[in-house]
Design an enzyme around this catalytic site. Structure first.
Site, PDB file in Angstrom:
ATOM      1  N   PRO A 150       0.995  -1.112  -0.166  1.00 20.59           N
ATOM      2  CA  PRO A 150       0.016  -0.226  -0.049  1.00 20.59           C
ATOM      3  C   PRO A 150       0.498   1.228   0.646  1.00 20.59           C
ATOM      4  O   PRO A 150       1.745   1.991   0.711  1.00 20.59           O
ATOM      5  CB  PRO A 150      -0.812   0.035   1.319  1.00 20.59           C
ATOM      6  CG  PRO A 150      -0.635  -1.503   2.338  1.00 20.59           C
ATOM      7  CD  PRO A 150       1.319  -1.764   1.397  1.00 20.59           C
ATOM      8  N   GLU A 151       1.095   1.596  -0.890  1.00 18.31           N
ATOM      9  CA  GLU A 151       1.552   3.587  -0.862  1.00 18.31           C
ATOM     10  C   GLU A 151       0.072   3.933  -0.598  1.00 18.31           C
ATOM     11  O   GLU A 151      -0.602   3.573  -0.572  1.00 18.31           O
ATOM     12  CB  GLU A 151       2.442   3.011  -2.856  1.00 18.31           C
ATOM     13  CG  GLU A 151       3.468   2.508  -2.719  1.00 18.31           C
ATOM     14  CD  GLU A 151       3.693   2.372  -4.025  1.00 18.31           C
ATOM     15  OE1 GLU A 151       4.469   3.586  -4.366  1.00 18.31           O
ATOM     16  OE2 GLU A 151       4.163   1.371  -4.570  1.00 18.31           O
TER      17      GLU A 151
ATOM     18  N   ARG B  74       1.988 -10.841   5.717  1.00 13.03           N
ATOM     19  CA  ARG B  74       3.380 -10.090   6.576  1.00 13.03           C
ATOM     20  C   ARG B  74       3.542  -9.684   7.897  1.00 13.03           C
ATOM     21  O   ARG B  74       4.597  -9.704   8.412  1.00 13.03           O
ATOM     22  CB  ARG B  74       4.113 -10.211   5.231  1.00 13.03           C
ATOM     23  CG  ARG B  74       4.478 -10.929   4.066  1.00 13.03           C
ATOM     24  CD  ARG B  74       5.265  -9.585   2.962  1.00 13.03           C
ATOM     25  NE  ARG B  74       6.297  -9.347   3.866  1.00 13.03           N
ATOM     26  CZ  ARG B  74       7.427  -8.970   2.478  1.00 13.03           C
ATOM     27  NH1 ARG B  74       7.359  -8.579   1.324  1.00 13.03           N
ATOM     28  NH2 ARG B  74       8.678  -9.039   3.107  1.00 13.03           N
TER      29      ARG B  74
ATOM     30  N   HIS C 266      -4.499 -15.146   8.054  1.00 13.22           N
ATOM     31  CA  HIS C 266      -4.164 -13.764   8.056  1.00 13.22           C
ATOM     32  C   HIS C 266      -4.868 -13.024   8.373  1.00 13.22           C
ATOM     33  O   HIS C 266      -4.160 -11.521   8.275  1.00 13.22           O
ATOM     34  CB  HIS C 266      -2.927 -13.699   6.530  1.00 13.22           C
ATOM     35  CG  HIS C 266      -2.650 -14.878   6.120  1.00 13.22           C
ATOM     36  ND1 HIS C 266      -1.209 -15.273   6.606  1.00 13.22           N
ATOM     37  CD2 HIS C 266      -2.206 -15.393   5.033  1.00 13.22           C
ATOM     38  CE1 HIS C 266      -1.319 -15.727   6.512  1.00 13.22           C
ATOM     39  NE2 HIS C 266      -1.612 -16.163   5.479  1.00 13.22           N
TER      40      HIS C 266
ATOM     41  N   ARG D 290      19.213  16.665   1.193  1.00  7.91           N
ATOM     42  CA  ARG D 290      19.590  15.373   0.849  1.00  7.91           C
ATOM     43  C   ARG D 290      21.072  15.222  -0.370  1.00  7.91           C
ATOM     44  O   ARG D 290      21.086  15.436  -1.666  1.00  7.91           O
ATOM     45  CB  ARG D 290      18.515  15.058   0.459  1.00  7.91           C
ATOM     46  CG  ARG D 290      17.198  14.520   1.303  1.00  7.91           C
ATOM     47  CD  ARG D 290      17.807  13.891   3.046  1.00  7.91           C
ATOM     48  NE  ARG D 290      18.246  13.246   3.270  1.00  7.91           N
ATOM     49  CZ  ARG D 290      17.347  12.372   3.102  1.00  7.91           C
ATOM     50  NH1 ARG D 290      16.104  12.368   3.638  1.00  7.91           N
ATOM     51  NH2 ARG D 290      17.178  10.436   2.979  1.00  7.91           N
TER      52      ARG D 290
END
Length: 275
Positions: free
Chosen positions: A2-3, A111, A93, A155
């Site tokens: 999921p973004e 997961r 799950h 950065r």
DNA sequence: AGTTAAACCTGGTTGC
DNA sequence: TGCAACCAGGTTTAAC
């Protein structure tokens, strides 16, 4: 999975149906990333307010007349939420159920990188600690080409890593970072602080366009993701570079490459993405 | 201080 | 067919 688009699609799918619902029960499965942080019984009888999103987190306010706190949810890598009445028996799950007067909200996450944590408010820990370092939302008008470029200037890491870090803008994970960099013609290994003003502006626009398009298509479904009603996303069919190593670049025809960068796979075109 | 590796965990796919 | 190795949408924590 999921973004940002997948999380937002999920938010939209549960916000209206759960509004003002009363919490009737909580079922916990195997441990997720962090413990819940509150006794499940403490949630009984609370009412759900408007569901919000910050980055890839969802915020489910729970109150008893006065705001009393809420649940901060993250879908991790393989998580998804479903809302159903009646709810099917819990599978191997299914690690969190919030049974409410308007259906059961269930987190399925093979997961278990996902999380459901109680917080007194968004400004108190643990929510404050988890959300505090996040960069600006991609569609926040306060995020401008100027401020974005300035953030990139701070950065020296590869631009792909900076995008994933969320320091300059939140929401683009591995799929959408690859897609946005391709759309902007920028090599994933390009040093962040060496990206010019115009290219930074182009990248911000590409991030916004990519996320917006994914939102329209219900997100990307590689394997696990579906919205709260069980519908899979469609963006993965439109991906131009992600998962397409060896195929010709849709823009210039050069064969796309896969390269591991900062322990994540980057997909890019060596022909039209420049450092 | 900033950047990079390791860790968390399960399951599907690939290759010998 | 069996099994080991590798891969996967994320992010915190530890180590250079």
């Amino acid at each position: 999975m999921p973004e940002l688009p997948e999380v937002e699609v999920t938010r939209r799918g549960i916000d209206r149906p759960l509004r003002d619902a009363t919490v009737l029960g909580v079922r916990l499965g195997k441990p997720l990333r962090w413990p819940l942080g509150v006794k499940p019984e403490a949630l009984l009888g609370t009412m759900i307010g408007p569901v919000a999103r910050r980055g890839k987190y969802l915020w489910l306010p729970l109150h008893r007349g006065n705001p009393a706190g809420g649940l901060l949810l993250h879908l991790g890598m393989s998580g998804s939420l479903s809302l159903a009445t009646p709810v099917p028996p819990a599978g191997a799950h299914d690690h969190f159920d919030l049974e409410t007067s308007r259906g059961t909200l269930r987190l399925t996450d093979p997961r278990r990188f996902g999380a459901v944590v109680w917080s007194e408010s968004l400004d108190a820990d643990p929510a404050a600690r988890l959300l505090g370092a996040l960069g600006p939302e991609p569609f926040d008008p306060a995020l401008t080409p100027e401020s974005f470029h300035a953030a990139l200037q701070r950065r020296r890491a590869p631009i792909k890593a900076v995008l994933l870090s969320g320091a300059a803008v939140v929401g683009a994970g591995n799929i959408y970072a690859c897609e946005a960099l391709h759309a902007a013609g920028i090599h994933p290994g390009a040093r962040s602080d060496r990206i010019s003003r115009p290219r930074a502006a182009k990248l911000l626009e590409a991030v916004r366009a990519t996320l917006a398009r994914a939102l329209e298509l219900g997100g990307s479904t590689l394997r696990d993701f579906h919205d709260a009603q069980g519908v899979a996303g469609g963006f993965q069919l439109e991906a131009r570079v992600y998962g397409r190593a060896g195929q010709p670049c849709p823009r210039c025809g050069v064969l796309l490459q896969r390269r591991v960068q900062g322990q994540r796979a980057s997909y890019f075109c060596p022909g039209c993405q420049r450092r």
